[in-house]
Design a protein around this motif. Structure first.
Motif, PDB file in Angstrom:
ATOM      1  N   GLY A 114       0.834  -1.199   0.000  1.00 41.52           N
ATOM      2  CA  GLY A 114       0.000   0.000   0.000  1.00 41.52           C
ATOM      3  C   GLY A 114       0.865   1.243   0.000  1.00 41.52           C
ATOM      4  N   MET A 115       0.478   2.249  -0.800  1.00 41.60           N
ATOM      5  CA  MET A 115       1.291   3.447  -0.950  1.00 41.60           C
ATOM      6  C   MET A 115       0.661   4.697  -0.342  1.00 41.60           C
ATOM      7  N   ALA A 116      -0.455   4.534   0.391  1.00 43.78           N
ATOM      8  CA  ALA A 116      -1.216   5.694   0.857  1.00 43.78           C
ATOM      9  C   ALA A 116      -0.441   6.534   1.868  1.00 43.78           C
ATOM     10  N   GLY A 117      -0.669   7.850   1.791  1.00 44.77           N
ATOM     11  CA  GLY A 117      -0.156   8.787   2.768  1.00 44.77           C
ATOM     12  C   GLY A 117      -1.314   9.410   3.516  1.00 44.77           C
ATOM     13  N   ASP A 118      -1.618  10.696   3.187  1.00 43.49           N
ATOM     14  CA  ASP A 118      -2.754  11.372   3.812  1.00 43.49           C
ATOM     15  C   ASP A 118      -4.065  11.104   3.082  1.00 43.49           C
ATOM     16  N   VAL A 119      -3.996  10.514   1.893  1.00 39.16           N
ATOM     17  CA  VAL A 119      -5.193  10.244   1.093  1.00 39.16           C
ATOM     18  C   VAL A 119      -5.140   8.799   0.594  1.00 39.16           C
ATOM     19  N   PRO A 120      -6.293   8.187   0.267  1.00 40.15           N
ATOM     20  CA  PRO A 120      -6.277   6.835  -0.302  1.00 40.15           C
ATOM     21  C   PRO A 120      -5.500   6.827  -1.621  1.00 40.15           C
ATOM     22  N   PHE A 121      -4.561   5.918  -1.758  1.00 39.65           N
ATOM     23  CA  PHE A 121      -3.713   5.920  -2.944  1.00 39.65           C
ATOM     24  C   PHE A 121      -3.082   4.553  -3.116  1.00 39.65           C
ATOM     25  N   MET A 122      -3.329   3.925  -4.242  1.00 36.72           N
ATOM     26  CA  MET A 122      -2.714   2.659  -4.594  1.00 36.72           C
ATOM     27  C   MET A 122      -2.711   1.672  -3.431  1.00 36.72           C
ATOM     28  N   PRO A 123      -3.881   1.157  -3.048  1.00 35.57           N
ATOM     29  CA  PRO A 123      -3.917   0.170  -1.957  1.00 35.57           C
ATOM     30  C   PRO A 123      -3.173  -1.101  -2.341  1.00 35.57           C
ATOM     31  N   PRO A 146      23.247   2.357   0.713  1.00 39.05           N
ATOM     32  CA  PRO A 146      23.616   2.172   2.122  1.00 39.05           C
ATOM     33  C   PRO A 146      23.511   3.447   2.954  1.00 39.05           C
ATOM     34  N   SER A 147      23.462   4.611   2.321  1.00 38.72           N
ATOM     35  CA  SER A 147      23.307   5.862   3.072  1.00 38.72           C
ATOM     36  C   SER A 147      21.870   6.132   3.477  1.00 38.72           C
ATOM     37  N   ASP A 148      20.949   5.407   2.876  1.00 44.99           N
ATOM     38  CA  ASP A 148      19.533   5.612   3.142  1.00 44.99           C
ATOM     39  C   ASP A 148      19.063   4.566   4.147  1.00 44.99           C
ATOM     40  N   GLY A 149      18.879   4.986   5.377  1.00 48.50           N
ATOM     41  CA  GLY A 149      18.535   4.046   6.432  1.00 48.50           C
ATOM     42  C   GLY A 149      17.059   3.921   6.713  1.00 48.50           C
ATOM     43  N   ALA A 150      16.201   4.396   5.819  1.00 50.83           N
ATOM     44  CA  ALA A 150      14.761   4.303   6.052  1.00 50.83           C
ATOM     45  C   ALA A 150      14.344   2.836   6.162  1.00 50.83           C
ATOM     46  N   PRO A 151      13.485   2.514   7.122  1.00 51.08           N
ATOM     47  CA  PRO A 151      13.051   1.114   7.270  1.00 51.08           C
ATOM     48  C   PRO A 151      12.097   0.718   6.155  1.00 51.08           C
ATOM     49  N   PRO A 152      12.085  -0.550   5.768  1.00 52.88           N
ATOM     50  CA  PRO A 152      11.106  -1.006   4.779  1.00 52.88           C
ATOM     51  C   PRO A 152       9.692  -0.893   5.318  1.00 52.88           C
ATOM     52  N   GLY A 218      10.817   6.716   1.712  1.00 59.13           N
ATOM     53  CA  GLY A 218       9.941   7.200   2.777  1.00 59.13           C
ATOM     54  C   GLY A 218      10.013   6.307   4.003  1.00 59.13           C
ATOM     55  N   ASN A 219       9.849   6.887   5.161  1.00 55.92           N
ATOM     56  CA  ASN A 219       9.920   6.120   6.404  1.00 55.92           C
ATOM     57  C   ASN A 219       8.549   5.868   7.025  1.00 55.92           C
ATOM     58  N   GLY A 220       7.489   6.146   6.255  1.00 48.99           N
ATOM     59  CA  GLY A 220       6.150   5.921   6.756  1.00 48.99           C
ATOM     60  C   GLY A 220       5.570   7.076   7.537  1.00 48.99           C
ATOM     61  N   HIS A 259       3.769   8.358   2.024  1.00 47.93           N
ATOM     62  CA  HIS A 259       4.877   8.494   2.973  1.00 47.93           C
ATOM     63  C   HIS A 259       5.889   7.365   2.794  1.00 47.93           C
ATOM     64  N   VAL A 260       5.707   6.534   1.775  1.00 45.19           N
ATOM     65  CA  VAL A 260       6.554   5.341   1.636  1.00 45.19           C
ATOM     66  C   VAL A 260       7.167   5.262   0.245  1.00 45.19           C
ATOM     67  N   GLN A 261       7.690   6.382  -0.227  1.00 40.58           N
ATOM     68  CA  GLN A 261       8.413   6.402  -1.494  1.00 40.58           C
ATOM     69  C   GLN A 261       9.448   5.269  -1.524  1.00 40.58           C
TER      70      GLN A 261
END
Length: 351
Positions: A114-123, A146-152, A218-220, A259-261
């Motif tokens: 799911g890719m949604a942030g503040d609005v419904p988007f690509m469930p 390796p410089s990008d430490g955002a969690p999956p 994105g980190n969620g 929020h999860v680019q």
């Protein structure tokens, strides 16, 4: 006769501690810089492997892989239109992931998070019998900076840091999928909807054409500077209008599309595996949701690359070289690097 005992006074001890603290403060930036240099070198190596895979694919098929594969929704009713394979999926066999490639059923769509942030988007999307569930979630080291430490995303290790150059502002523009609001707009990038670009079509020269760059994942959570989120904007109908609209939208208060680019390497979408050259590196990402005629060929998007490397981003060029492009690169130069056939004259010192 009393023997005198030798010991540190409290003041001497405090002085020693202060000196150690100063030395640590002086050394810490150097240590951090050395670690970042090592991470950046690994990132560069990942790009070189991707570049080699691209050219091996080209040697095999005489064209470059598509940026977005076909949608399955007209063939298999109920399939999400955005569940389509990426250029990354086509390169697997050339980055020592042949077993994973052979496990994919390309007659069906990938599974997607799911890719949604503040609005419904690509469930989230799943095939009826959960085909492609495991392969879609597989984490691939070459696709992660390796410089990008955002969690999956929870339950989805198969995330991605590296994006193919789509160039245009129109999300689903393709050679045979025109925009109805901008009929003269054509895709001049490398990896776009159903693309099959041959080397002969890269008339600007491979050394002057960007193929891949990177994007902070994105980190969620809401990202204040909108480099890893996507801001919802109005829907302009040209390159410059898309840029002006995005850059004038306040990032702190704007609605976020996601929020999860970079949540998935299998998705042939601008949220995960593609970027464009509307704006310079490390500026805001924007998407216009009120696009005309419900066609994503009319959907305006500004998706610049971004990174945690200080001052700019790594860019893989068509000749296989990896160069660091600074945030200060001029907009005209950056846009010229994004086109394969713009006829611009560029020198390496311009970026």
């Amino acid at each position: 006769m009393r023997t005198r005992r030798t010991a540190f006074t409290l003041i001497e001890l405090l002085v020693v501690i202060a000196i150690i603290a100063v030395l640590i403060a002086l050394l810490l930036p150097a240590v951090q810089a050395a670690r970042e240099a090592a991470r950046r070198a690994q990132c560069t190596n990942n790009f070189k492997q991707i570049g080699l895979a691209i050219h091996n694919y080209l040697s095999t098929y005489n064209v470059l892989p598509f940026g977005k594969g076909p949608s399955y929704n007209q063939i298999i009713p109920g399939t999400a239109f955005y569940a389509r394979w990426s250029s990354h999926s086509q390169l697997l066999a050339f980055i020592e992931q042949g077993v994973l490639f052979n496990s994919i059923n390309f007659s069906l769509a990938p599974e997607t998070p799911g890719m949604a942030g503040d609005v419904p988007f690509m469930p989230p999307y799943q095939n009826t019998n959960r085909e492609n569930a495991t392969c879609s979630r597989t984490q691939i080291g070459v696709f992660l900076c390796p410089s990008d430490g955002a969690p999956p995303v929870a339950g989805w290790p198969g995330c991605n840091s590296y994006l193919g150059n789509m160039q245009t502002w129109a999300c689903d523009l393709g050679d045979n999928n025109p925009s109805t609001v901008a009929p003269s707009e054509a895709p001049h990038g490398i990896f776009y909807y159903l693309s099959a670009v041959s080397l002969a079509r890269v008339t600007d020269g491979t050394s002057n054409t960007a193929f891949f760059s990177e994007k902070i994942r994105g980190n969620g959570m809401r990202d204040a500077d909108a480099r890893s989120d996507s801001i919802v904007t109005a829907s302009p109908t040209s390159l410059n209008a898309t840029y002006q609209t995005c850059m004038s939208t306040p990032p702190l208060t704007a609605t976020r599309l996601t929020h999860v680019q970079g949540a998935s390497w299998v998705m042939g979408e601008m949220c995960c595996t593609q970027y464009n050259h509307v704006s310079t590196p490390n500026t805001a990402t924007c998407a216009g949701l009120g696009f005309a005629n419900a066609s994503m060929a009319n959907m305006p998007m500004q998706v610049p690359p971004s990174s945690q490397h200080p001052g700019g981003v790594n860019v893989l060029f068509g000749d296989g070289t990896v160069r660091f492009v600074k945030n200060s690169v001029s907009l005209l130069t950056w846009r010229a690097l994004g086109t394969r056939d713009g006829g611009e004259t560029l020198s390496s010192d311009s970026y």
